[in-house]
Design an enzyme around this catalytic site. Structure first.
Site, PDB file in Angstrom:
ATOM      1  N   GLU A   1      13.527 -31.509 -15.988  1.00  0.00           N
ATOM      2  CA  GLU A   1      13.448 -32.615 -14.954  1.00  0.00           C
ATOM      3  C   GLU A   1      12.530 -33.980 -15.026  1.00  0.00           C
ATOM      4  O   GLU A   1      11.921 -34.461 -14.370  1.00  0.00           O
ATOM      5  CB  GLU A   1      13.187 -31.717 -13.925  1.00  0.00           C
ATOM      6  CG  GLU A   1      14.552 -30.823 -12.919  1.00  0.00           C
ATOM      7  CD  GLU A   1      13.942 -30.489 -11.532  1.00  0.00           C
ATOM      8  OE1 GLU A   1      12.757 -30.356 -11.229  1.00  0.00           O
ATOM      9  OE2 GLU A   1      15.048 -29.805 -11.461  1.00  0.00           O
TER      10      GLU A   1
ATOM     11  N   GLU B   1      20.524 -24.675 -12.768  1.00  0.00           N
ATOM     12  CA  GLU B   1      19.644 -23.966 -11.168  1.00  0.00           C
ATOM     13  C   GLU B   1      20.086 -23.912 -10.402  1.00  0.00           C
ATOM     14  O   GLU B   1      20.776 -25.332 -10.336  1.00  0.00           O
ATOM     15  CB  GLU B   1      18.088 -24.077 -11.406  1.00  0.00           C
ATOM     16  CG  GLU B   1      17.384 -23.561 -12.585  1.00  0.00           C
ATOM     17  CD  GLU B   1      15.650 -24.376 -12.460  1.00  0.00           C
ATOM     18  OE1 GLU B   1      15.368 -24.714 -11.312  1.00  0.00           O
ATOM     19  OE2 GLU B   1      15.222 -24.787 -13.559  1.00  0.00           O
TER      20      GLU B   1
END
Length: 501
Positions: free
Chosen positions: A128, A276
């Site tokens: 991220e 995820e």
């Protein structure tokens, strides 16, 4: 002449047998969707690498994602046939993205040192990055290119894919999906990044959490669509007004939003990989929906969704692979409380909760699809519950004898207790199908036995409370490999004897 024929025959059998030795239990084809697990290590009782790998094999987990290249785990995974995505922590990104020499050294030390004994299939570059450390955005694509070049020099670039996981917040206006687009302030990075993924056949890695979508949009996004529950009515589907595509769950909408965001930048040949997703099983007072029951529902429904290979409304022909977050609870993580409670298991390998899954070919073998019950949700008004109770005991033909006056489950004499008993009776009678535990949205499936005192619920009476032992055949892969090796040695001996005749 007879001797030569015998030699040729035995040699033929030897070749066929040795070929089957290495192909009999080969992993699923690369294009087939799979379920993997993220393995975080911030747990006070994290198991040893050897114990971890044995547990993965026992659970028939074939894909894992590591957040860093742990030498002990990578070494223990050798010859396990478990496929591994190795992560590069964000704090190493700057060095790799500014130095080709550093990237080559990283590949040498963390990939080539273990491959091919350890089946490394991907490198996830940072995590991220564009939303957590955007200042390092300019070095992200160069880092990926340097790593790809190092792999290409070893003829591994078509086997080991290079990508980077993104946060869902990178995609704006996600609902409806057709209006989604990437944060335009990051186009200077996203355009070359998507170009790299397209050229190299690598996936767009995205972390998607319907839990957070629901928490941020309570009252707008229904809980049942967030949990991937079967909808009680088609009227509850989300309809994209631009495409008229119908969405029954939030995750599919998020995945299609990623496809539309890529299409808006003229990229249509990149697959989405969900790196995820999950649901926390415990939270603090500000996280009332972080419960074991909701975690069971989300993860059970998600697993079935992937195994059913239904794709998404936009791409029904492609079912994205998914990495579940996460294998173990990480009790060393900081607040909020949910941060430490995303795991399926504790560090001692006992399950945090039991899933409601079936038809998954032994995936997560220590969990059971049998110990489930249907109960009334909390917070539902009495009139609605009474209507559902009347239907269950009437047209639904549930066995409601146990909640009649004088019977063992009559007390406490309240609507919710009686409704839970009736719902469970109907649910068990209907074969524990998800759609049989809805009652217009006032019921839910739970793994917690609602029986109390002398009141035994129908689910337990059917034997649900008896937990099956861990699948004793889960290690059959190791046993089969040993048996095939024994056969190989026997055939080799037979060949030697034949040649010597």
């Amino acid at each position: 002449m007879m001797k030569m024929k015998l030699v040729y025959f035995v040699f033929f059998i030897f070749i066929v047998s040795i070929t089957s030795l290495f192909t009999f239990s080969s992993p699923a084809a690369p294009d087939e969707p799979y379920l993997g697990f993220n393995i975080g290590t911030e747990a006070s009782n994290f198991p040893s690498p050897e114990a971890l790998v044995s547990f993965l094999q026992l659970q028939k987990i074939s894909h894992v994602r590591l957040y860093d290249p742990d030498p002990g785990v990578l070494k223990a995974l050798a010859r396990s046939r478990i496929r591994v995505v190795v992560g590069i922590p964000n704090d190493q990104l700057l060095a790799i993205g500014t130095s080709n020499v550093t990237a080559v050294a990283w590949v040498k030390n963390n990939v080539l040192a273990y491959y091919p004994q350890t089946v490394i299939t991907g490198i996830s570059v940072g995590d991220e990055v564009l939303t957590t450390v955007p200042v390092w955005g300019p070095v992200l694509v160069p880092a990926m290119q340097f790593l790809y070049g190092a792999l290409a020099a070893q003829n591994l670039s078509s086997i080991i894919k290079v990508s980077t996981p993104h946060a869902a917040s990178l995609i704006l206006d996600m609902f409806p999906p057709s209006q989604a687009f990437f944060n335009q302030s990051l186009n200077s990075v996203m355009l070359p990044l998507l170009g790299f993924l397209s050229r190299t056949g690598s996936p767009l890695m995205v972390n998607f959490y319907p839990y957070y979508v629901f928490m941020e949009n309570r009252g707008v996004v229904p809980l049942e669509t967030s949990l991937l529950r079967p909808l009680s009515s088609p009227s509850k589907e989300m309809v994209d007004p631009n495409t008229m595509l119908h969405y029954t769950n939030v995750l599919d909408a998020m995945i299609d939003a990623a496809y539309f965001a890529m299409k808006n930048l003229n990229f249509t040949d990149i697959k989405v990989l969900v790196t995820e997703t999950g649901w926390p099983s415990k939270g603090d007072s500000s996280e009332p929906y972080a419960t074991a029951d909701n975690a069971v529902q989300y993860n059970s429904n998600l697993i079935k969704h992937v195994f059913d290979r239904t794709g998404t409304p936009l791409h029904p022909e492609v079912t994205p692979s998914v990495y579940l977050y996460e294998l173990f609870n990480e009790d060393m993580r900081t607040m909020p409380l949910s941060e430490a409670n995303w795991g399926f298991f504790y560090g001692n390998f006992t399950p945090v909760y039991l899933l409601h899954i079936s038809g998954t070919d032994g995936f997560l073998a220590s969990n059971t699809a049998n110990q489930t019950y249907c109960v009334a949700m909390e917070g539902v008004d009495k009139k609605t519950l009474q209507t559902a109770l009347d239907w269950a005991c009437g047209p639904g033909q549930a066995n409601c004898t146990g909640i009649q006056p004088g019977e063992s489950c009559f007390q406490p004499n309240d609507i919710r207790s009686h409704a839970s008993y009736a719902f469970d009776s109907y649910y068990q009678k209907e074969g524990k199908r998800d759609v049989s535990c809805n009652f217009n949205g006032v019921a839910m499936i739970t793994t917690t036995d609602p029986s109390y005192g002398g009141c035994i619920f129908p689910g337990r009476l059917k034997g649900n409370a008896t937990q099956p032992t861990v699948n004793s055949t889960a290690n059959s892969g190791t046993h089969d490999q040993t048996s095939r090796l024994a056969s190989y040695h026997f055939l080799l001996l037979l060949l030697i004897v034949a040649i010597g005749l």
